[in-house]
Design a protein around this motif. Structure first.
Motif, PDB file in Angstrom:
ATOM      1  N   LEU A 199      22.653 -26.135   0.177  1.00  0.00           N
ATOM      2  CA  LEU A 199      23.067 -26.341   1.563  1.00  0.00           C
ATOM      3  C   LEU A 199      24.287 -25.485   1.900  1.00  0.00           C
ATOM      4  O   LEU A 199      24.364 -24.892   2.979  1.00  0.00           O
ATOM      5  CB  LEU A 199      23.362 -27.816   1.820  1.00  0.00           C
ATOM      6  CG  LEU A 199      23.594 -28.191   3.270  1.00  0.00           C
ATOM      7  CD1 LEU A 199      22.343 -27.932   4.092  1.00  0.00           C
ATOM      8  CD2 LEU A 199      24.009 -29.635   3.388  1.00  0.00           C
ATOM      9  N   TYR A 230      24.567 -22.481   4.878  1.00  0.00           N
ATOM     10  CA  TYR A 230      25.584 -22.397   5.922  1.00  0.00           C
ATOM     11  C   TYR A 230      26.397 -21.109   5.810  1.00  0.00           C
ATOM     12  O   TYR A 230      26.685 -20.456   6.818  1.00  0.00           O
ATOM     13  CB  TYR A 230      26.518 -23.601   5.875  1.00  0.00           C
ATOM     14  CG  TYR A 230      25.991 -24.802   6.603  1.00  0.00           C
ATOM     15  CD1 TYR A 230      25.839 -24.788   7.982  1.00  0.00           C
ATOM     16  CD2 TYR A 230      25.650 -25.963   5.931  1.00  0.00           C
ATOM     17  CE1 TYR A 230      25.352 -25.883   8.666  1.00  0.00           C
ATOM     18  CE2 TYR A 230      25.165 -27.064   6.596  1.00  0.00           C
ATOM     19  CZ  TYR A 230      25.024 -27.021   7.968  1.00  0.00           C
ATOM     20  OH  TYR A 230      24.544 -28.102   8.637  1.00  0.00           O
ATOM     21  N   ASN A 265      25.913 -33.867   6.613  1.00  0.00           N
ATOM     22  CA  ASN A 265      25.412 -32.997   5.539  1.00  0.00           C
ATOM     23  C   ASN A 265      25.500 -33.683   4.178  1.00  0.00           C
ATOM     24  O   ASN A 265      24.567 -33.608   3.375  1.00  0.00           O
ATOM     25  CB  ASN A 265      26.192 -31.683   5.510  1.00  0.00           C
ATOM     26  CG  ASN A 265      25.821 -30.764   6.638  1.00  0.00           C
ATOM     27  OD1 ASN A 265      24.682 -30.741   7.072  1.00  0.00           O
ATOM     28  ND2 ASN A 265      26.781 -30.021   7.125  1.00  0.00           N
ATOM     29  N   GLN A 318      31.411 -25.327   8.181  1.00  0.00           N
ATOM     30  CA  GLN A 318      30.554 -26.194   7.368  1.00  0.00           C
ATOM     31  C   GLN A 318      30.375 -25.623   5.966  1.00  0.00           C
ATOM     32  O   GLN A 318      30.460 -26.345   4.971  1.00  0.00           O
ATOM     33  CB  GLN A 318      29.183 -26.377   8.041  1.00  0.00           C
ATOM     34  CG  GLN A 318      29.218 -27.101   9.351  1.00  0.00           C
ATOM     35  CD  GLN A 318      29.687 -28.529   9.223  1.00  0.00           C
ATOM     36  OE1 GLN A 318      29.297 -29.238   8.305  1.00  0.00           O
ATOM     37  NE2 GLN A 318      30.531 -28.943  10.128  1.00  0.00           N
TER      38      GLN A 318
END
Length: 120
Positions: free
Chosen positions: A38, A42, A11, A102
């Motif tokens: 991002l 998640y 990532n 994550q």
């Protein structure tokens, strides 16, 4: 999904690649913005899956299936709505933990970068 830290590294590499290719300005704010997008993805997916896995939608789904079974004109007598899996039974708990892990690690990285930005 066994190596959670490997996905964190992937990532961060993905964010760095997008940053180096598409960033209008090479500054910390742009990198923080990309990391936020991002991280938000998640965490949103993880919290949605956590809600579903917790059984929040099970009663609603069961009720809709029951009403549909009683109201349907073309009944399929072999289709037993009580034996169909509920939404909480559709995926494993490890899948939920993957997205939450994550998101949490990326959120920690995001917060560290924000501290660096505002103190530096």
């Amino acid at each position: 999904m066994r190596n959670k830290w490997g996905f964190v590294a992937i990532n961060l590499l993905l964010i760095s690649l997008i940053f180096s290719l598409l960033a209008p300005a090479y500054d910390l704010v742009t990198f923080i913005d990309l990391l936020f997008y991002l991280c938000f993805f998640y965490l949103f997916i993880g919290l949605l899956l956590w809600t579903i896995k917790g059984g929040f939608f099970d009663a609603i789904t069961y009720s809709f299936r029951k009403v549909t079974n009683r109201v349907a004109k073309n009944k399929d007598y072999l289709d037993d709505f009580e034996n169909k899996p509920l939404p909480s039974q559709m995926f494993k708990k490890k899948f939920v933990h993957f997205f939450l892990f994550q998101g949490a690690i990326l959120l920690i990285a995001l917060l560290l970068l924000l501290v660096v930005y505002y103190n530096g």
